[in-house]
Design a protein around this motif. Structure first.
Motif, short mmCIF file in Angstrom:
data_model
loop_
_atom_site.label_atom_id
_atom_site.label_comp_id
_atom_site.label_asym_id
_atom_site.label_seq_id
_atom_site.Cartn_x
_atom_site.Cartn_y
_atom_site.Cartn_z
N PRO A 180 17.66 7.09 -29.79
CA PRO A 180 18.89 7.00 -30.58
C PRO A 180 18.68 6.61 -32.03
N SER A 181 17.85 5.60 -32.29
CA SER A 181 17.66 5.13 -33.67
C SER A 181 17.05 6.21 -34.54
N PHE A 182 16.01 6.89 -34.03
CA PHE A 182 15.37 7.93 -34.83
C PHE A 182 16.32 9.10 -35.04
N ALA A 183 17.10 9.44 -34.02
CA ALA A 183 18.05 10.55 -34.16
C ALA A 183 19.11 10.23 -35.21
N MET A 184 19.66 9.02 -35.16
CA MET A 184 20.73 8.63 -36.07
C MET A 184 20.25 8.39 -37.49
N ARG A 185 19.10 7.71 -37.61
CA ARG A 185 18.67 7.23 -38.90
C ARG A 185 17.79 8.19 -39.67
N TRP A 186 17.16 9.17 -38.98
CA TRP A 186 16.27 10.08 -39.71
C TRP A 186 16.48 11.54 -39.33
N LEU A 187 16.42 11.84 -38.05
CA LEU A 187 16.41 13.24 -37.62
C LEU A 187 17.66 14.00 -38.01
N ILE A 188 18.83 13.49 -37.64
CA ILE A 188 20.07 14.22 -37.93
C ILE A 188 20.32 14.34 -39.43
N PRO A 189 20.18 13.26 -40.21
CA PRO A 189 20.37 13.42 -41.66
C PRO A 189 19.39 14.41 -42.28
N ARG A 190 18.13 14.41 -41.81
CA ARG A 190 17.12 15.29 -42.41
C ARG A 190 17.20 16.71 -41.88
N SER A 191 18.02 16.95 -40.86
CA SER A 191 18.21 18.31 -40.34
C SER A 191 19.33 19.05 -41.04
N SER A 192 20.10 18.34 -41.86
CA SER A 192 21.31 18.94 -42.43
C SER A 192 21.00 20.12 -43.35
N SER A 193 19.93 20.03 -44.14
CA SER A 193 19.63 21.13 -45.06
C SER A 193 19.24 22.39 -44.28
N PHE A 194 18.48 22.22 -43.19
CA PHE A 194 18.15 23.37 -42.35
C PHE A 194 19.40 23.97 -41.74
N GLN A 195 20.31 23.11 -41.26
CA GLN A 195 21.52 23.61 -40.63
C GLN A 195 22.39 24.38 -41.61
N ARG A 196 22.47 23.89 -42.86
CA ARG A 196 23.26 24.61 -43.86
C ARG A 196 22.65 25.97 -44.19
N SER A 197 21.33 26.03 -44.18
CA SER A 197 20.65 27.28 -44.50
C SER A 197 20.62 28.25 -43.32
N ASN A 198 20.86 27.73 -42.12
CA ASN A 198 20.81 28.56 -40.91
C ASN A 198 22.05 28.29 -40.06
N PRO A 199 23.22 28.68 -40.54
CA PRO A 199 24.48 28.33 -39.84
C PRO A 199 24.61 28.95 -38.45
N THR A 200 23.85 30.02 -38.16
CA THR A 200 23.96 30.65 -36.84
C THR A 200 23.05 29.99 -35.80
N ILE A 201 22.23 29.04 -36.24
CA ILE A 201 21.34 28.34 -35.32
C ILE A 201 22.01 27.04 -34.88
N SER A 202 22.11 26.83 -33.59
CA SER A 202 22.69 25.59 -33.06
C SER A 202 21.57 24.59 -32.80
N VAL A 203 21.64 23.44 -33.47
CA VAL A 203 20.67 22.37 -33.26
C VAL A 203 21.33 21.33 -32.35
N VAL A 204 20.89 21.26 -31.12
CA VAL A 204 21.50 20.39 -30.12
C VAL A 204 20.59 19.18 -29.91
N VAL A 205 21.09 17.99 -30.26
CA VAL A 205 20.30 16.77 -30.17
C VAL A 205 20.80 15.91 -29.02
N GLU A 206 19.91 15.57 -28.10
CA GLU A 206 20.21 14.63 -27.03
C GLU A 206 19.31 13.42 -27.19
N THR A 207 19.76 12.27 -26.70
CA THR A 207 18.99 11.04 -26.89
C THR A 207 18.59 10.43 -25.55
N SER A 208 17.50 9.69 -25.59
CA SER A 208 17.02 8.92 -24.45
C SER A 208 16.70 7.52 -24.92
#
Length: 301
Positions: A101-129
């Motif tokens: 959860p901490s890595f997903a919230m604090r680094w992964l999701i924020p740093r994935s935003s530029s990729f998601q904006r550039s690839n709007p048809t790709i679904s990035v599905v994040v689950e936590t453990s």
């Protein structure tokens, strides 16, 4: 075999409850008023109890039917989300991720935003453990992120970002502690993580402050909880610089002794070797590695 009530009748029940009207429910479902009434009647017969009370032209679920309604709505919502995700795979792609959860919230999701904006048809599905281990995972993921190297057959593991921890606290609290040296932090409340109970003792050793035992203070289940407590001035947290970059840049937090860094194993990514056959997956990993390089090179001094 699952014992389910008639699904068409459940749809009629949910629509009628939402509109508080059989007529409006019939219009939404594209059937006649009598068809909806008959479906509700069949559902009442199935359960052996009345589902609606009439108030003039309005109908409302009975008290006992409200609990059923809540679960039916949640089930329909899950079906709708699953259908949308399945449909979105056609002609595009889905990237599945598992992270703590901490890595997903604090680094992964924020740093994935530029990729998601550039690839709007790709679904990035994040689950936590909650666990750092991966043996408990019951399904495959395209990428697994953990704070340690991992091993799995036909997978590759590589370090993605440095793991260097230090003391962090709010500027307001820092101003009250008269911090001349690391030992002064113990005049405040030290916030601990259950997953790394010896972190403070080890960090003080880096500072050449020898402690007989771990200093006192409250323990938190996750780093992001201790971090929020630190932001709110409840004490001093210890954590990786890479997860607090934005907080340091915005002055929500300060790291008064950032020259003293407790090295960790590094945050790693594990993925099947076949994953790199997909251009979308290669592009996603390359984007994260680029973000990680920026973080490593821009480490605050």
């Amino acid at each position: 075999m699952r014992k389910l009530p008639p699904l068409h009748a459940l749809k009629a029940f949910e629509a009628t409850a939402r509109h508080a009207s059989v007529t409006r429910a019939a219009a939404e479902l594209g059937v006649s008023h009598s068809a909806v009434s008959q479906q509700i009647k069949s559902l009442e017969e199935h359960f052996g109890q009345t589902l609606f009370a009439r108030h003039g032209r309005r109908v409302e679920p009975t008290d006992s039917a409200r609990a059923l309604l809540e679960e039916v709505r949640a089930a329909f919502d899950r079906i709708a989300i699953a259908s949308e995700q399945f449909t979105s795979q056609k002609g595009s792609g889905v990237i599945t991720i598992n992270a703590t959860p901490s890595f997903a919230m604090r680094w992964l999701i924020p740093r994935s935003s530029s990729f998601q904006r550039s690839n709007p048809t790709i679904s990035v599905v994040v689950e936590t453990s909650a666990s750092d281990g991966i043996d408990h995972l019951t399904k495959g993921y395209d990428f697994i992120f953990r704070r340690a190297p991992m091993q799995s057959t036909d997978h590759r593991c590589q370090k993605i970002i440095d793991d260097l921890s230090t003391a962090i606290l709010s500027p307001t609290l820092a101003g009250t502690l008269s911090l001349g040296d690391p030992h002064g932090l113990m005049r405040g409340i030290l916030l601990h993580m259950k997953s790394r109970p010896d972190a403070w003792k080890r960090w003080f050793e880096v500072c050449d402050v020898r402690l007989a035992e771990t200093p006192p203070g409250p323990y938190y289940e996750h780093f992001f909880l201790s971090l929020q407590a630190a932001i709110n001035g409840l004490g001093v947290a210890i954590g990786p610089l890479c997860l607090v970059e934005d907080d340091l840049a915005s002055d929500r937090l300060v790291a008064p002794f950032r020259e003293f860094l407790l090295p960790g194993p590094g945050f790693h990514v594990l993925y099947p070797t076949t994953t790199m056959r997909s251009k979308h997956h290669r592009a996603f990993l390359d984007a994260l590695l680029s973000e990680a390089e920026k973080s490593n090179n821009a480490r605050p001094l």
